[in-house]
Design a protein around this motif. Structure first.
Motif, short mmCIF file in Angstrom:
data_model
loop_
_atom_site.label_atom_id
_atom_site.label_comp_id
_atom_site.label_asym_id
_atom_site.label_seq_id
_atom_site.Cartn_x
_atom_site.Cartn_y
_atom_site.Cartn_z
N ASP A 121 -8.37 67.30 -34.82
CA ASP A 121 -9.15 66.07 -34.74
C ASP A 121 -8.26 64.89 -34.37
N PRO A 122 -7.68 64.90 -33.15
CA PRO A 122 -6.82 63.79 -32.74
C PRO A 122 -7.64 62.52 -32.53
N SER A 123 -7.00 61.38 -32.63
CA SER A 123 -7.70 60.11 -32.41
C SER A 123 -8.04 59.97 -30.93
N GLU A 124 -9.06 59.20 -30.65
CA GLU A 124 -9.52 59.04 -29.27
C GLU A 124 -8.42 58.47 -28.38
N ARG A 125 -7.59 57.57 -28.92
CA ARG A 125 -6.54 56.95 -28.11
C ARG A 125 -5.44 57.96 -27.74
N ASP A 126 -5.36 59.07 -28.48
CA ASP A 126 -4.34 60.09 -28.17
C ASP A 126 -4.80 61.09 -27.12
N LEU A 127 -6.10 61.06 -26.76
CA LEU A 127 -6.65 62.07 -25.86
C LEU A 127 -6.40 61.71 -24.39
N SER A 128 -5.12 61.59 -24.07
CA SER A 128 -4.68 61.34 -22.70
C SER A 128 -3.29 61.94 -22.56
N VAL A 129 -2.82 62.10 -21.34
CA VAL A 129 -1.48 62.63 -21.14
C VAL A 129 -0.45 61.74 -21.82
N GLN A 130 -0.61 60.42 -21.68
CA GLN A 130 0.32 59.50 -22.34
C GLN A 130 0.24 59.63 -23.86
N GLY A 131 -0.97 59.78 -24.38
CA GLY A 131 -1.14 59.94 -25.83
C GLY A 131 -0.45 61.20 -26.34
N LEU A 132 -0.57 62.29 -25.58
CA LEU A 132 0.12 63.53 -25.95
C LEU A 132 1.63 63.36 -25.92
N LEU A 133 2.13 62.67 -24.91
CA LEU A 133 3.58 62.44 -24.81
C LEU A 133 4.08 61.62 -26.00
N ASP A 134 3.32 60.60 -26.36
CA ASP A 134 3.73 59.73 -27.47
C ASP A 134 3.73 60.49 -28.80
N THR A 135 2.72 61.36 -28.98
CA THR A 135 2.56 62.06 -30.26
C THR A 135 3.43 63.30 -30.37
N MET A 136 3.48 64.09 -29.29
CA MET A 136 4.11 65.42 -29.36
C MET A 136 5.50 65.50 -28.72
N VAL A 137 5.98 64.40 -28.16
CA VAL A 137 7.31 64.43 -27.55
C VAL A 137 8.26 63.46 -28.21
N THR A 138 7.89 62.18 -28.29
CA THR A 138 8.86 61.16 -28.70
C THR A 138 8.69 60.62 -30.11
N ASP A 139 7.61 60.98 -30.80
CA ASP A 139 7.36 60.46 -32.15
C ASP A 139 8.32 61.10 -33.16
N ARG A 140 9.32 60.35 -33.61
CA ARG A 140 10.30 60.87 -34.56
C ARG A 140 9.71 61.11 -35.96
N LEU A 141 8.59 60.49 -36.25
CA LEU A 141 7.97 60.67 -37.58
C LEU A 141 7.10 61.92 -37.64
N ASN A 142 6.86 62.53 -36.49
CA ASN A 142 6.07 63.76 -36.43
C ASN A 142 7.04 64.95 -36.34
N PRO A 143 7.19 65.73 -37.43
CA PRO A 143 8.16 66.84 -37.42
C PRO A 143 7.79 67.97 -36.48
N SER A 144 6.61 67.90 -35.86
CA SER A 144 6.22 68.93 -34.90
C SER A 144 6.39 68.46 -33.46
N SER A 145 6.77 67.19 -33.25
CA SER A 145 7.05 66.73 -31.89
C SER A 145 8.42 67.25 -31.47
N VAL A 146 8.71 67.16 -30.18
CA VAL A 146 10.01 67.64 -29.69
C VAL A 146 11.14 66.85 -30.33
N ALA A 147 11.06 65.52 -30.25
CA ALA A 147 12.12 64.68 -30.83
C ALA A 147 12.14 64.79 -32.35
#
Length: 305
Positions: free
Chosen positions: A57-83
């Motif tokens: 159930d991702p937020s509507e603002r995350d449902l874009s390529v940029q939103g995915l990059l922000d959440t799943m690549v560079t977000d240091r507070l998300n232990p499942s992102s790449v960074a």
């Protein structure tokens, strides 16, 4: 005998480095597909990618390529992102510094600090390539500069369990009603298995053959069956290092029992039986990785005194 906190740290280093690598691979394939296909519903496609990572159930603002990059690549507070995965691996490495080689520690530092704090879709492939290349260097240094002692074994078990969990997530989220070549190729590429599959099957891709390869192939290093067999072997070695003797009635190690049942369930059942309900089978495989992690915690990481 290795301290339980160090064993725990080594296990999670293995899991989080593998998570960073696999996440980068999955996103590289899927986001490239989304950006190249203008006819796709971007929001719907992004929701499907989030599902792979257990975000239903991702937020509507995350449902874009940029939103995915922000959440799943560079977000240091998300232990499942790449960074975030790399940063968590590095934090664990601080607690296990005495058993890591200097080369591994420095490589993990370089990789973690090299991840950007923001990335645009036009530059995302470069970031994914950096993460994949650096994780490959890191894994190579682990293999070439560390002795095969307890620390290496715990790291290896963590790496393999994460790989099984990721394969299960990818297969569970795949649309099995879409048996087109392009869909199956994308599945194989997401699992870093396309070239190995083509060499093995020497022909047109088929959905049934792809699931057979990803789950059951005993010599493909990313298949679920291969990883489970490797985990069992590593756990057997760990038990011997901890003074376990021959048990003529079977293993008493709860983690090995769980792994053994899961491996046997894959290897000694027909493919038709497994694919009859892929969603449920993959759910059970994810539960296996969680159960093994808990069993290892009770046996090695947080044993009762």
């Amino acid at each position: 005998m290795m301290l339980s906190r160090i064993a725990d740290a080594m296990f999670w280093i293995g899991r989080y480095v593998e998570r960073a690598d696999q996440t980068a691979r999955i996103l590289d394939v899927n986001l490239q597909s989304i950006t190249e296909d203008a006819a796709q519903d971007e929001s719907l496609a992004c929701r499907g990618v989030f599902t792979i990572f257990g975000i239903d159930d991702p937020s509507e603002r995350d449902l874009s390529v940029q939103g995915l990059l922000d959440t799943m690549v560079t977000d240091r507070l998300n232990p499942s992102s790449v960074a975030g995965s790399l940063q968590t691996a590095r934090e664990n490495a601080r607690g296990a510094r005495e058993v890591l080689s200097t080369e591994v520690w420095e490589s993990l530092n370089t990789t973690t600090l090299g991840m950007p704090f923001g990335v645009r879709p036009s530059r995302m492939h470069n970031v994914f390539q950096f993460a994949k290349d650096r994780c490959a260097v890191l894994n190579g240094l682990v293999d070439s500069s560390m002795t095969r002692d307890e620390g290496w074994l715990f790291l290896r078990v963590g790496q393999l369990l994460e790989r099984v969990d990721m394969i299960a997530r990818i297969l569970q989220s795949h649309d099995w009603e879409d048996v087109s070549d392009s869909s199956t190729v994308m599945l194989l590429r997401s699992c870093s298995a396309h070239e190995a599959y083509i060499r093995n099957y020497r022909g047109r891709v088929k959905a049934s053959a792809a699931i057979e390869f990803l789950l059951l192939d005993s010599i493909f290093p990313r298949s679920a069956a291969h990883c489970l067999l490797e985990v069992d072997e590593a756990l057997d070695t760990l038990a011997k290092l901890h003074g376990s003797t021959l048990d003529r009635t079977g293993t008493s190690d709860p983690a090995r029992r769980i792994v053994g049942r899961a491996a046997a369930s894959l290897r000694f059942r027909s493919l038709d039986d497994i694919v009859a309900d892929v969603d449920e089978e993959m759910e059970q495989l994810q539960k296996v990785t969680s159960a093994v992690t808990r069993a290892l915690g009770a046996t090695y990481f947080h044993p009762a005194h």
